[in-house]
Scaffold this motif. Structure first.
Motif, PDB file in Angstrom:
ATOM      1  N   PHE A  49       0.829  -1.203   0.000  1.00 55.83           N
ATOM      2  CA  PHE A  49       0.000   0.000   0.000  1.00 55.83           C
ATOM      3  C   PHE A  49       0.863   1.253   0.000  1.00 55.83           C
ATOM      4  CE2 PHE A  49      -2.043   3.469   2.284  1.00 55.83           C
ATOM      5  CZ  PHE A  49      -3.229   3.619   1.567  1.00 55.83           C
ATOM      6  N   PHE A  50       1.900   1.267   0.873  1.00 53.44           N
ATOM      7  CA  PHE A  50       2.741   2.464   1.006  1.00 53.44           C
ATOM      8  C   PHE A  50       3.466   2.789  -0.291  1.00 53.44           C
ATOM      9  CE2 PHE A  50       6.924   4.332   2.350  1.00 53.44           C
ATOM     10  CZ  PHE A  50       6.429   5.581   2.679  1.00 53.44           C
ATOM     11  N   PHE A  51       4.166   1.822  -0.824  1.00 46.61           N
ATOM     12  CA  PHE A  51       4.947   2.083  -2.036  1.00 46.61           C
ATOM     13  C   PHE A  51       4.105   2.032  -3.313  1.00 46.61           C
ATOM     14  CE2 PHE A  51       8.204   0.658   0.980  1.00 46.61           C
ATOM     15  CZ  PHE A  51       9.132   1.682   0.843  1.00 46.61           C
ATOM     16  N   GLY A  52       2.990   1.311  -3.258  1.00 45.25           N
ATOM     17  CA  GLY A  52       2.174   1.154  -4.448  1.00 45.25           C
ATOM     18  C   GLY A  52       1.040   2.149  -4.522  1.00 45.25           C
ATOM     19  N   GLU A  53      -0.062   1.854  -3.838  1.00 48.21           N
ATOM     20  CA  GLU A  53      -1.253   2.694  -3.948  1.00 48.21           C
ATOM     21  C   GLU A  53      -1.029   4.115  -3.447  1.00 48.21           C
ATOM     22  OE1 GLU A  53      -5.852   2.810  -2.230  1.00 48.21           O
ATOM     23  OE2 GLU A  53      -4.739   0.909  -2.272  1.00 48.21           O
ATOM     24  N   PHE A  54      -0.281   4.287  -2.355  1.00 54.69           N
ATOM     25  CA  PHE A  54      -0.106   5.631  -1.786  1.00 54.69           C
ATOM     26  C   PHE A  54       0.941   6.442  -2.548  1.00 54.69           C
ATOM     27  CE2 PHE A  54       1.919   8.335   1.629  1.00 54.69           C
ATOM     28  CZ  PHE A  54       0.961   9.334   1.548  1.00 54.69           C
ATOM     29  N   LEU A  55       2.204   5.982  -2.541  1.00 58.11           N
ATOM     30  CA  LEU A  55       3.274   6.735  -3.198  1.00 58.11           C
ATOM     31  C   LEU A  55       3.330   6.516  -4.708  1.00 58.11           C
ATOM     32  CD1 LEU A  55       6.280   6.377  -0.702  1.00 58.11           C
ATOM     33  CD2 LEU A  55       4.649   8.265  -0.919  1.00 58.11           C
ATOM     34  N   GLN A  56       2.736   5.430  -5.166  1.00 58.30           N
ATOM     35  CA  GLN A  56       2.777   5.088  -6.595  1.00 58.30           C
ATOM     36  C   GLN A  56       4.218   5.117  -7.103  1.00 58.30           C
ATOM     37  OE1 GLN A  56      -0.070   7.473  -8.837  1.00 58.30           O
ATOM     38  NE2 GLN A  56      -1.455   7.538  -7.061  1.00 58.30           N
ATOM     39  N   ALA A  57       5.130   4.545  -6.282  1.00 57.14           N
ATOM     40  CA  ALA A  57       6.563   4.615  -6.558  1.00 57.14           C
ATOM     41  C   ALA A  57       6.917   3.920  -7.868  1.00 57.14           C
ATOM     42  CB  ALA A  57       7.349   3.988  -5.411  1.00 57.14           C
ATOM     43  N   ALA A  58       7.757   4.584  -8.658  1.00 58.29           N
ATOM     44  CA  ALA A  58       8.237   4.006  -9.909  1.00 58.29           C
ATOM     45  C   ALA A  58       9.100   2.793  -9.607  1.00 58.29           C
ATOM     46  CB  ALA A  58       9.022   5.043 -10.698  1.00 58.29           C
ATOM     47  N   ASP A  59       9.274   1.939 -10.598  1.00 56.35           N
ATOM     48  CA  ASP A  59      10.060   0.717 -10.404  1.00 56.35           C
ATOM     49  C   ASP A  59      11.538   1.015 -10.188  1.00 56.35           C
ATOM     50  OD1 ASP A  59       7.796  -0.837 -10.692  1.00 56.35           O
ATOM     51  OD2 ASP A  59       8.042  -1.047 -12.860  1.00 56.35           O
ATOM     52  N   THR A  60      12.038   2.096 -10.794  1.00 54.95           N
ATOM     53  CA  THR A  60      13.452   2.435 -10.671  1.00 54.95           C
ATOM     54  C   THR A  60      13.617   3.914 -10.355  1.00 54.95           C
ATOM     55  OG1 THR A  60      13.589   2.843 -13.062  1.00 54.95           O
ATOM     56  CG2 THR A  60      14.188   0.633 -12.270  1.00 54.95           C
ATOM     57  N   PRO A  61      14.713   4.289  -9.681  1.00 58.63           N
ATOM     58  CA  PRO A  61      14.974   5.698  -9.386  1.00 58.63           C
ATOM     59  C   PRO A  61      15.195   6.489 -10.671  1.00 58.63           C
ATOM     60  CG  PRO A  61      16.348   4.260  -8.043  1.00 58.63           C
ATOM     61  CD  PRO A  61      15.730   3.397  -9.089  1.00 58.63           C
TER      62      PRO A  61
END
Length: 522
Positions: free
Chosen positions: A138-150
């Motif tokens: 949830f934190f890295f996906g739905e909330f932050l929508q973090a990209a796969d790579t920097p």
């Protein structure tokens, strides 16, 4: 009375000041007590001997932390200026150190705000436990929508954008109000509130099943750890980072305090209050981790973590499993918001004060000149899908190779280059209840810089072995090493710019209470 008279130590608009010593102490504690107290100290203690860690921790507090806090207070209180102005009044060649500290604070402010914005959202998420069965996803996906790579991204994350925008509106408003009406009043309200909220969190955590298991893990002493150099290094590092010393905050705050003030007694109160809060945080966090370990039938070391992992992954897991976990989550994340806000304001004040005195601006103008660009950079960098990677990299490098390096440089310069320790010691002894002597000069001119230099060297060698977190070298060179070098280059460049004609660069007079101080207070 009007505040337009020329202050002997500030701008044409009069120098701000804290109304009372109590307000200054609360503001200084608010700066020291931040996110690191809650999510860093418990894990550092656990990893470095548990209960036995208290011994090197207290040694570090008494031999490096509080003595260095006295040094920061002495510089700001004697020379009556922001970090750059105080160092400029010490010597022309010292000014870049002050700008170096100011640049570090500017960098910290823009990413620190993002973490507080996350905590704001999670305070409300806690009510319904929005993270579901997988807080990490949830934190890295739905909330932050973090990209796969920097990398660099322009993809906006609305869930971060709006709370970050709201936070910056509040922060800029506090900065516009000034030292007493803004920072001082915030400290008077928020520091007691933080203590009450966090105390409630600790009490709730202590009644969780398995709380004793967590406390045993934290406080059971491993006396053999005291023979390891790394444990003592960890203690000095924790004390240094948690007290907000070495990067201009306490210099700036001390410059707003009246002449006839007991600065050594104030420093002792701030230092021990900060450590007391860290101990309270350790109890609350590990009581909760003990519950988590018991519920999962695993050892505490399998659930113990620190930093973002503790705050936004481990603790939501605890909330989901604990009876009445929603309340626990609200208390925890509300504590992060309050502690983070008081620290963010102190960091930004270093920059506002420096810009105000360098250019000769009013408080409102300086707050807007600093606050609005900082808000734009903060929102632009950290409300995108790559924001978490940028934040992680900047935080790591500015702490290890910004704050540490600037602190060592300031201690070495004041001790061996400009030889100001005797002068600063005499100033602190004039009204201080704790008398400084040669022992203090040895600690801030010998032991403390040696310990921090060792930490700096160790971290540098570690960075040479492998890229931080395996991030791409180009990314690290821009947001890591590039930022570190840029801070030094910009600091040197700013020191060559002329000061405003409204800002005298000679040492201020040392009358006990100047008329301009009284005008600023009115």
């Amino acid at each position: 009375m009007s505040t337009q008279a020329v202050d002997k130590s500030g701008t044409k608009h009069g120098r701000d000041s804290f109304g009372t010593r109590r307000v200054f102490i609360l503001a200084a504690i608010g700066s020291a007590v931040g996110l690191g107290n809650i999510w860093r100290f418990p894990y550092v203690a656990y990893e470095n001997g548990g209960g036995a860690f208290i011994i090197p921790y207290l040694v570090a507090l008494l031999t490096a932390g509080i003595p260095f806090l006295f040094l920061d207070y002495a510089v700001g209180h004697r020379y009556r200026g922001s970090a750059p102005l105080s160092f400029r009044r010490i010597a022309r060649g010292a000014e870049p150190i002050g700008w170096w500290m100011t640049g570090i604070c500017a960098v910290i402010a823009i990413y620190y705000a993002a973490i507080i914005a996350w905590a704001i959202r999670y305070t409300f998420f806690s009510i319904e436990e929005r993270w579901g069965d997988d807080p990490n996803a949830f934190f890295f996906g739905e909330f932050l929508q973090a990209a796969d790579t920097p990398g660099a991204s322009l993809d906006l994350v609305p869930g971060v954008f709006w709370p970050l925008l709201l936070l910056w509106i509040v922060v800029v408003g506090i900065m516009v109000l000034g030292v007493q009406k803004g920072i001082g009043r915030m400290a008077i309200i928020f520091m007691p509130l933080l203590l009450l909220v966090f105390a409630a969190l600790v009490v709730r955590a202590l009644f969780l099943d398995g709380a004793g298991v967590g406390l045993d893990a934290l406080f059971s002493p491993n006396w053999a750890a005291l023979t390891e150099t790394s444990v003592w290094v960890a203690a000095f590092g924790q004390i240094f980072f948690s007290l907000s010393v070495g990067f201009g905050i306490m210099i700036t705050y001390a410059s707003y305090v009246r002449r006839r003030t007991d600065m050594t007694g104030s420093g002792a109160v701030v230092g021990f209050s900060n450590s007391g809060f860290e101990l309270l945080a350790g109890i609350g966090v590990f009581a909760a981790l003990g519950f988590m370990a018991t519920a999962a039938a695993v050892p505490v070391d399998e659930v113990a973590t620190s930093g973002l992992g503790l705050a936004f992954v481990a603790f939501p897991t605890i909330v989901s499993e604990a009876p009445g976990g929603g309340l626990l989550g609200v208390l925890f994340f509300a504590s992060l918001v309050v502690a983070g806000l008081t620290s963010l304001v102190s960091v930004l004040e270093v920059v506002v004060s420096a810009v105000r005195e360098k250019i000769g601006l009013s408080r409102v103008s300086a707050a807007l000149w600093v606050g609005l660009p900082a808000a734009v950079l903060s929102i632009g960098l950290f409300s995108t899908t790559t924001g978490v990677y940028v934040l992680d990299t900047m935080d790591h490098f500015v702490n290890s190779f910004g704050i540490l390096a600037a602190a060592v440089a300031s201690m070495v310069a004041l001790t061996f280059v400009f030889r100001k320790l005797p002068v600063l010691m005499a100033h602190m002894n004039k009204f201080g209840t704790i008398r400084l002597g040669r022992w203090w000069q040895f600690l801030v001119g010998g032991l403390a810089p040696a310990a921090l230099a060792f930490i700096l060297f160790r971290d540098f060698m570690s960075e040479l072995e492998a890229p931080y977190e395996g991030y791409p070298s180009t990314f690290i060179n821009i947001f890591g090493w590039g930022m570190v070098v840029a801070l030094i280059v910009v600091a040197i460049g700013l020191s060559f710019l002329p000061w405003s004609r409204h800002t005298p660069i000679e040492e201020p007079g040392y009358d006990d209470e100047t008329n301009s101080d009284k005008e600023a207070e009115s």
